[in-house]
Design a protein around this motif. Structure first.
Motif, PDB file in Angstrom:
ATOM      1  N   GLU A  20       0.829  -1.206   0.000  1.00 49.15           N
ATOM      2  CA  GLU A  20       0.000   0.000   0.000  1.00 49.15           C
ATOM      3  C   GLU A  20       0.867   1.261   0.000  1.00 49.15           C
ATOM      4  O   GLU A  20       0.569   2.230  -0.706  1.00 49.15           O
ATOM      5  CB  GLU A  20      -0.912  -0.001   1.236  1.00 49.15           C
ATOM      6  CG  GLU A  20      -2.036  -1.001   1.173  1.00 49.15           C
ATOM      7  CD  GLU A  20      -3.218  -0.504   0.379  1.00 49.15           C
ATOM      8  OE1 GLU A  20      -3.962   0.352   0.882  1.00 49.15           O
ATOM      9  OE2 GLU A  20      -3.387  -0.973  -0.763  1.00 49.15           O
ATOM     10  N   GLU A  34     -13.908 -11.357  -5.631  1.00 49.14           N
ATOM     11  CA  GLU A  34     -13.899 -10.094  -6.375  1.00 49.14           C
ATOM     12  C   GLU A  34     -15.240  -9.370  -6.220  1.00 49.14           C
ATOM     13  O   GLU A  34     -15.277  -8.159  -5.963  1.00 49.14           O
ATOM     14  CB  GLU A  34     -13.607 -10.359  -7.852  1.00 49.14           C
ATOM     15  CG  GLU A  34     -12.154 -10.726  -8.160  1.00 49.14           C
ATOM     16  CD  GLU A  34     -11.824 -12.181  -7.833  1.00 49.14           C
ATOM     17  OE1 GLU A  34     -10.639 -12.538  -7.926  1.00 49.14           O
ATOM     18  OE2 GLU A  34     -12.753 -12.952  -7.480  1.00 49.14           O
ATOM     19  N   SER A  80     -15.654  -8.058  -2.659  1.00 46.73           N
ATOM     20  CA  SER A  80     -14.807  -6.892  -2.378  1.00 46.73           C
ATOM     21  C   SER A  80     -15.370  -5.631  -3.015  1.00 46.73           C
ATOM     22  O   SER A  80     -15.184  -4.534  -2.489  1.00 46.73           O
ATOM     23  CB  SER A  80     -13.379  -7.144  -2.859  1.00 46.73           C
ATOM     24  OG  SER A  80     -13.304  -7.190  -4.268  1.00 46.73           O
ATOM     25  N   ASP A 134      -6.772  -1.160  -2.453  1.00 44.60           N
ATOM     26  CA  ASP A 134      -7.144  -2.407  -3.117  1.00 44.60           C
ATOM     27  C   ASP A 134      -8.067  -3.195  -2.195  1.00 44.60           C
ATOM     28  O   ASP A 134      -7.634  -3.855  -1.248  1.00 44.60           O
ATOM     29  CB  ASP A 134      -5.876  -3.220  -3.428  1.00 44.60           C
ATOM     30  CG  ASP A 134      -6.146  -4.385  -4.350  1.00 44.60           C
ATOM     31  OD1 ASP A 134      -7.214  -5.018  -4.204  1.00 44.60           O
ATOM     32  OD2 ASP A 134      -5.292  -4.673  -5.212  1.00 44.60           O
ATOM     33  N   ARG A 135      -9.373  -3.168  -2.462  1.00 42.86           N
ATOM     34  CA  ARG A 135     -10.344  -3.786  -1.569  1.00 42.86           C
ATOM     35  C   ARG A 135     -10.279  -5.316  -1.621  1.00 42.86           C
ATOM     36  O   ARG A 135     -10.574  -5.979  -0.620  1.00 42.86           O
ATOM     37  CB  ARG A 135     -11.749  -3.280  -1.913  1.00 42.86           C
ATOM     38  CG  ARG A 135     -11.973  -1.827  -1.486  1.00 42.86           C
ATOM     39  CD  ARG A 135     -13.284  -1.290  -1.979  1.00 42.86           C
ATOM     40  NE  ARG A 135     -13.246  -1.064  -3.426  1.00 42.86           N
ATOM     41  CZ  ARG A 135     -14.273  -0.604  -4.132  1.00 42.86           C
ATOM     42  NH1 ARG A 135     -15.419  -0.324  -3.514  1.00 42.86           N
ATOM     43  NH2 ARG A 135     -14.163  -0.411  -5.431  1.00 42.86           N
ATOM     44  N   ARG A 166      -7.537  -7.151  -2.001  1.00 43.02           N
ATOM     45  CA  ARG A 166      -6.406  -7.527  -1.155  1.00 43.02           C
ATOM     46  C   ARG A 166      -6.751  -7.325   0.323  1.00 43.02           C
ATOM     47  O   ARG A 166      -6.362  -8.114   1.184  1.00 43.02           O
ATOM     48  CB  ARG A 166      -5.169  -6.717  -1.548  1.00 43.02           C
ATOM     49  CG  ARG A 166      -4.606  -7.110  -2.906  1.00 43.02           C
ATOM     50  CD  ARG A 166      -3.723  -6.003  -3.477  1.00 43.02           C
ATOM     51  NE  ARG A 166      -2.542  -5.784  -2.699  1.00 43.02           N
ATOM     52  CZ  ARG A 166      -1.371  -6.420  -2.889  1.00 43.02           C
ATOM     53  NH1 ARG A 166      -1.273  -7.329  -3.844  1.00 43.02           N
ATOM     54  NH2 ARG A 166      -0.328  -6.159  -2.157  1.00 43.02           N
TER      55      ARG A 166
END
Length: 479
Positions: free
Chosen positions: A218, A441, A444, A452-453, A455
């Protein structure tokens, strides 16, 4: 020279405090009795209560206390009055102070996956208490200070370095690899004797390693060179000492008498609905704005600036942490103007460059306290309370460089509007059961927040970086 040595003897005698460590059986150098240790812990606990807000969910607090007591009951100092507290903070941390006061941040609990993992964290911190790590650190610090005085008297040369803050630094950043590994080993013993699976100690390390990898990725995506530092405890000794960790866990495993308890479903039910990230009660940051529903205000944050949210103050700082603006809420005993409030603060003196103004229905005064370290002071009056702002630059830096930013922040303060109330609400953890044909996916995409939701979802559920759940698994999501 002989006379000088005799003068040093009273000081050097103070260095001779030793005691048998109750956890290791070894003789430690300490300069504090257990009674003094408990009193020191009580004083530290009062300071922590002022700086860290207690999470306002007594059901969860009671649950953590029960788990902690179950582990501590099997420790080497089970007679201590252990107090386990959940701190209302999104930080990934836990720590112990002398005498049995142990704290875990709500942010760390979000990433744990079972009661056994919670017990592993608490057991590690109990290990610090039973081995008297904080007392040993402070005793060493005190010894060095006394020795430094002796050197100064005997040679005229002052002691190098200031070791008076060793204990406070250790609480935040860890006690060094040997003490951290010792706490791992003791925690694994207590975990096993309490009936939990001691492998949870290794699982927590894996959770924290993933946390560091995620934070590094991040930070890289944001163009930052250094990732934020994670939990000091278990993680501080690894990955360099993985072999030693597995050895101490393996040594504790027979104590579990077979399959130890994991308690995943129990733990997930306890944290269902827990705030994720900032909490409504403490205030919520959304991008470049900070919302506080309880105190009814919004505040803007300059691009690149950081925010530290304490119970007693809100601190906005520049990226290089050289410029700081501190905002506090001050009660007002009687109706008065902003100017009268400033006079009350300054003992009747006016501020330099003082100016009065009106802002969002509030009476305001701004000025400068002159000097080599000049400070910007602003007061905004709202009925029987005052927003007090004090801005300064560290290391003798010029106030002029940061002052426009300080005033930009002050000028952004106003009450919340009706359509902003929802923005002041915290995100929360919710449980969903993963179904056949469902994808991470898609899950998220329904989560709020930045970065990055996908992750983040994997990180929350012990699946980082590429793991996949099985149909029927319960997952933590953010809503």
């Amino acid at each position: 020279m002989k006379l000088r040595f005799l003068l040093l003897l009273p000081l050097l005698v103070q260095l001779s405090g030793c005691a048998v460590n109750p956890a290791t059986g070894k003789t430690d150098f300490v300069m504090m009795s257990e009674r003094q240790e408990i009193e020191l812990g009580r004083n530290y606990a009062q300071e922590i209560a002022r700086q860290y807000p207690r999470y306002a969910d007594e059901k969860l607090q009671a649950y953590v206390q029960r788990v902690g007591e179950r582990v501590a009951r099997h420790g080497h100092r089970s007679h201590l009055d252990y107090r386990f507290t959940v701190i209302d903070s999104p930080d990934i941390n836990a720590f112990a102070i002398p005498g049995g006061h142990i704290y875990i941040h709500r942010g760390l609990m979000a990433y744990l996956d079972s009661e056994a993992q919670l017990a592993a964290v608490l057991g590690h911190e109990v290990g610090h208490v039973t081995a008297r790590h904080s007392v040993r650190q402070q005793s060493q610090s005190t010894a060095w200070n006394i020795l430094g005085q002796a050197v100064a008297i005997g040679t005229g040369v002052g002691a190098a370095g200031d070791l008076t803050n060793v204990l406070g630094g250790a609480i935040v950043s860890g006690y060094g690899r040997d003490m951290e590994l010792e706490a791992d080993g003791l925690g694994a013993q207590y975990l096993a004797r309490a009936g939990y699976d001691p492998q949870a100690m290794i699982e927590v390390v894996e959770v924290l390693k993933s946390q560091e990898d995620f934070a590094r990725d991040e930070a890289r995506a944001k163009g930052q060179e250094v990732a934020p530092r994670g939990y000091h405890g278990l993680f501080d000794t690894h990955p360099d000492n993985d072999t030693r960790l597995r050895q101490v866990v393996a040594a504790a495993t027979p104590l579990a008498n077979g399959q130890g308890e994991i308690g995943r479903d129990t733990y997930l039910r306890q944290i269902d609905g827990m705030p994720f990230g900032d909490s409504t009660e403490a205030g919520v940051r959304r991008g470049q704005r900070f919302y506080h529903r309880g105190l009814d205000f919004i505040l803007g944050i300059p691009q690149g600036w950081g925010l530290i949210n304490r119970p007693d103050a809100l601190i906005v700082h520049s990226a290089d942490q050289q410029a700081f603006l501190v905002m506090s809420m001050e009660p007002v005993q009687q109706s008065m103007s902003a100017q009268a409030f400033v006079r009350q603060l300054t003992g009747g003196r006016a501020l330099a460059q003082e100016q009065s103004f009106q802002q969002a229905g509030m009476d305001g005064v701004s000025g400068v306290v002159p000097g080599s370290a000049a400070k910007r002071v602003v007061v905004l009056m709202r009925e029987r309370e005052a927003f007090l702002f004090v801005g300064a630059v560290k290391n003798g830096g010029a106030l002029d460089a940061a002052d426009p930013r300080f005033m930009e922040i002050v000028r952004s303060v106003r009450p919340l509007q009706a359509n902003e109330q929802a923005l002041a609400e915290a995100y929360r953890l919710r449980l969903v059961q993963f179904k056949s044909g469902q994808s991470l996916e898609k899950l998220s995409e329904q989560m709020p927040g930045e970065g990055d939701r996908l992750r983040r979802l994997r990180l929350l559920n012990g699946l980082y970086p590429t793991g996949q759940p099985q149909p029927g698994d319960w997952l933590k999501v953010v809503r």
